[in-house]
Design an enzyme around this catalytic site. Structure first.
Site, PDB file in Angstrom:
ATOM      1  N   HIS A   3       0.871  -1.179   0.000  1.00  0.00           N
ATOM      2  CA  HIS A   3       0.000   0.000   0.000  1.00  0.00           C
ATOM      3  C   HIS A   3       0.905   1.226   0.000  1.00  0.00           C
ATOM      4  O   HIS A   3       2.037   1.187   0.489  1.00  0.00           O
ATOM      5  CB  HIS A   3      -0.867  -0.029   1.262  1.00  0.00           C
ATOM      6  CG  HIS A   3      -1.929   1.011   1.331  1.00  0.00           C
ATOM      7  ND1 HIS A   3      -1.672   2.315   1.672  1.00  0.00           N
ATOM      8  CD2 HIS A   3      -3.268   0.940   1.130  1.00  0.00           C
ATOM      9  CE1 HIS A   3      -2.799   2.999   1.690  1.00  0.00           C
ATOM     10  NE2 HIS A   3      -3.781   2.201   1.349  1.00  0.00           N
ATOM     11  N   ASP A  27       2.822  -3.925   8.250  1.00  0.00           N
ATOM     12  CA  ASP A  27       1.553  -3.248   8.024  1.00  0.00           C
ATOM     13  C   ASP A  27       0.449  -4.291   8.158  1.00  0.00           C
ATOM     14  O   ASP A  27       0.238  -5.112   7.274  1.00  0.00           O
ATOM     15  CB  ASP A  27       1.554  -2.628   6.617  1.00  0.00           C
ATOM     16  CG  ASP A  27       0.201  -2.051   6.224  1.00  0.00           C
ATOM     17  OD1 ASP A  27      -0.729  -2.053   7.058  1.00  0.00           O
ATOM     18  OD2 ASP A  27       0.061  -1.608   5.067  1.00  0.00           O
ATOM     19  N   CYS A  36      -4.762   2.484  -3.770  1.00  0.00           N
ATOM     20  CA  CYS A  36      -3.549   3.022  -3.149  1.00  0.00           C
ATOM     21  C   CYS A  36      -2.407   2.016  -3.240  1.00  0.00           C
ATOM     22  O   CYS A  36      -1.603   1.854  -2.310  1.00  0.00           O
ATOM     23  CB  CYS A  36      -3.796   3.413  -1.692  1.00  0.00           C
ATOM     24  SG  CYS A  36      -4.945   4.783  -1.506  1.00  0.00           S
ATOM     25  N   LYS A  62     -10.936  -0.595  10.103  1.00  0.00           N
ATOM     26  CA  LYS A  62     -11.011  -1.843   9.345  1.00  0.00           C
ATOM     27  C   LYS A  62     -11.339  -3.031  10.250  1.00  0.00           C
ATOM     28  O   LYS A  62     -11.530  -4.147   9.771  1.00  0.00           O
ATOM     29  CB  LYS A  62      -9.699  -2.086   8.597  1.00  0.00           C
ATOM     30  CG  LYS A  62      -9.376  -1.013   7.561  1.00  0.00           C
ATOM     31  CD  LYS A  62      -8.106  -1.334   6.799  1.00  0.00           C
ATOM     32  CE  LYS A  62      -7.622  -0.163   5.964  1.00  0.00           C
ATOM     33  NZ  LYS A  62      -8.523   0.182   4.868  1.00  0.00           N
ATOM     34  N   GLN A  78      -4.791  -4.886   6.909  1.00  0.00           N
ATOM     35  CA  GLN A  78      -5.731  -5.828   6.298  1.00  0.00           C
ATOM     36  C   GLN A  78      -5.790  -7.173   7.022  1.00  0.00           C
ATOM     37  O   GLN A  78      -6.654  -7.994   6.714  1.00  0.00           O
ATOM     38  CB  GLN A  78      -5.352  -6.058   4.831  1.00  0.00           C
ATOM     39  CG  GLN A  78      -5.486  -4.834   3.955  1.00  0.00           C
ATOM     40  CD  GLN A  78      -6.917  -4.343   3.834  1.00  0.00           C
ATOM     41  OE1 GLN A  78      -7.865  -5.117   3.944  1.00  0.00           O
ATOM     42  NE2 GLN A  78      -7.080  -3.046   3.629  1.00  0.00           N
TER      43      GLN A  78
END
Length: 425
Positions: free
Chosen positions: A142, A219, A383, A245, A222
């Site tokens: 991302h 990261d 993104c 999220k 997700q």
């Protein structure tokens, strides 16, 4: 979670011994926004990788804070301030357990995953990275895990290296290992790709990074809604995720960092609760995690995030993961049978993201027609423009799934795509 907060979270059905026991139809009753019509059709919300919807318990927790507990934290001796502080810090402990961090002081509240990565890049990155050094990322990032490292490398005269991915969207681990070297100072990678759904082998990557004395930053934006996370088992040095999220509020997120690194890092911002003492000659800083939480934080957001995590824990991440894997498998099979569709991202290990293109049809046109049928998907580059370049496409249509989605909604999506074909083919 405080007693007051627990009282606002209704008892859910007890976890079953079988992970398949997750019942999305019952779960949907907890989400007010799902019971509406869009363009005259029942809403089918398949844009969960962008943001998830919020259960009533989270909405009620935020409302309750502003109606009953609103006060600034860590500063007051009066009842409301003490109550707000207690709930805020209880949420920190909830996050600690959710990630299996060693101590609550390793949990820093930030605005989201993006700010968490920027914080690490601008503090630890400036300490660790110098002229001629290297930062290694992957080709599935991302933008939030690209741009902060680009800024750092440009400032420091360092090089940004990129580990390639296969045609299925999987990291080429041998190439990743080959790119590690004596000048590698930081390695940053997604747990789950937002554009492809690929689940990365984080523990192997962490071991490889640490052999070269590199810091490993993950990261997890997700991953947090879909997978059980154990930062100690993964042995990552930093892990970030966003509350919105994970069925929580927008504008709140988490940075986990090993205490040794957090203690060594300088502050990211100045003012408010990050200080211990201030004179015109010198400022001494607060202990972690408060050293990184300057100013009045998003108190209601932190409380709402704690309730959201409690909600997910009550349902059981094993059941959520089993339900979503089954849903993704079913959707993949259904879309694969539609003529003219090409799936983008077919890794063996995936989580809840199904990206696709259709021959001769722009993804924005797909999304527009599906919206007329009440179906919300995401279209564009997500993104992740380098991912689009890797697959030689301008954009994809992306359906992404959550614990409240159903097979019936997948069937509606398939019928919607057939209507797209009727219009353009």
């Amino acid at each position: 979670m405080t007693v007051a907060a627990k009282q606002r979270v209704p008892e859910l059905a007890p976890a079953q011994t079988s992970p398949a026991a997750c019942d999305p139809q019952k779960i949907r009753a907890h989400f007010p926004i799902l019971h509406q019509r869009v363009n005259g059709q029942p809403l089918v919300y398949l844009d969960n990788a962008a943001t998830t919807q919020k259960p009533r318990v989270v909405i009620d927790a935020i409302t309750h804070y502003y109606e009953s507990d609103n006060a600034n934290i860590h500063r007051g001796v009066h009842f409301l301030s003490q109550q707000a502080t207690q709930e805020y810090e209880a949420s920190r402990e909830t996050v600690r357990r959710f990630l299996n961090a060693a101590d609550a002081s390793e949990i820093v509240f930030v605005r989201g995953a993006t700010e968490g990565i920027n914080l690490v890049a601008q503090t630890l990155g400036r300490l660790r990275v110098g002229v001629g050094d290297e930062v290694l990322i992957t080709a599935m990032e991302h933008h939030s895990n690209i741009v902060p490292w680009q800024i750092l490398c440009k400032e420091k005269g360092a090089a940004l290296r990129v580990a390639p991915i296969s045609d299925t969207g999987e990291l080429l681990l041998d190439e990743f290992a080959r790119l590690l070297g004596p000048r590698t100072r930081v390695v940053a990678a997604p747990h789950v790709s937002n554009a492809l759904g690929t689940i990365n082998p984080l523990r192997q990557m962490a071991d490889l990074a640490h052999r070269h004395d590199a810091v490993f930053v993950v990261d997890g934006a997700q991953a947090a809604p879909h997978l059980a996370i154990d930062v100690r088992s993964l042995d990552c040095d930093f892990y970030v995720f966003s509350g919105h999220k994970l069925y929580g509020p927008t504008g709140i997120g988490v940075l986990y960092g090993k205490s040794a690194w957090l203690n060594a890092m300088p502050p990211y911002q100045g003012g408010g609760d990050m200080i211990r003492s201030v004179t015109f000659e010198k400022t001494t800083y607060n202990k972690i995690p408060h050293k990184f939480e300057a100013g009045t934080p998003d108190i209601s957001g932190v409380i709402g995030l704690g309730v959201a995590i409690h909600y997910v824990n009550e349902l059981g991440l094993d059941r959520i993961e089993a339900h979503e894997r089954g849903l993704l498998r079913y959707a993949t099979e259904c879309l694969s049978m539609i003529p003219g569709i090409r799936l983008i991202g077919t890794a063996r290990e995936k989580a809840s993201v199904l990206s696709f293109v259709m021959d001769g049809i722009h993804p924005h046109d797909i999304g527009t027609i599906l919206d007329q049928e009440g179906i919300a998907i995401r279209t564009g580059h997500h993104c992740a423009q380098p991912v689009m370049e890797r697959f030689d496409i301008p954009a994809t249509a992306r359906a992404s799934f959550a614990l409240y989605n159903t097979r019936e909604e997948v069937d509606v999506l398939v019928r919607g795509i057939e209507k797209v074909r009727e219009v353009f083919v």
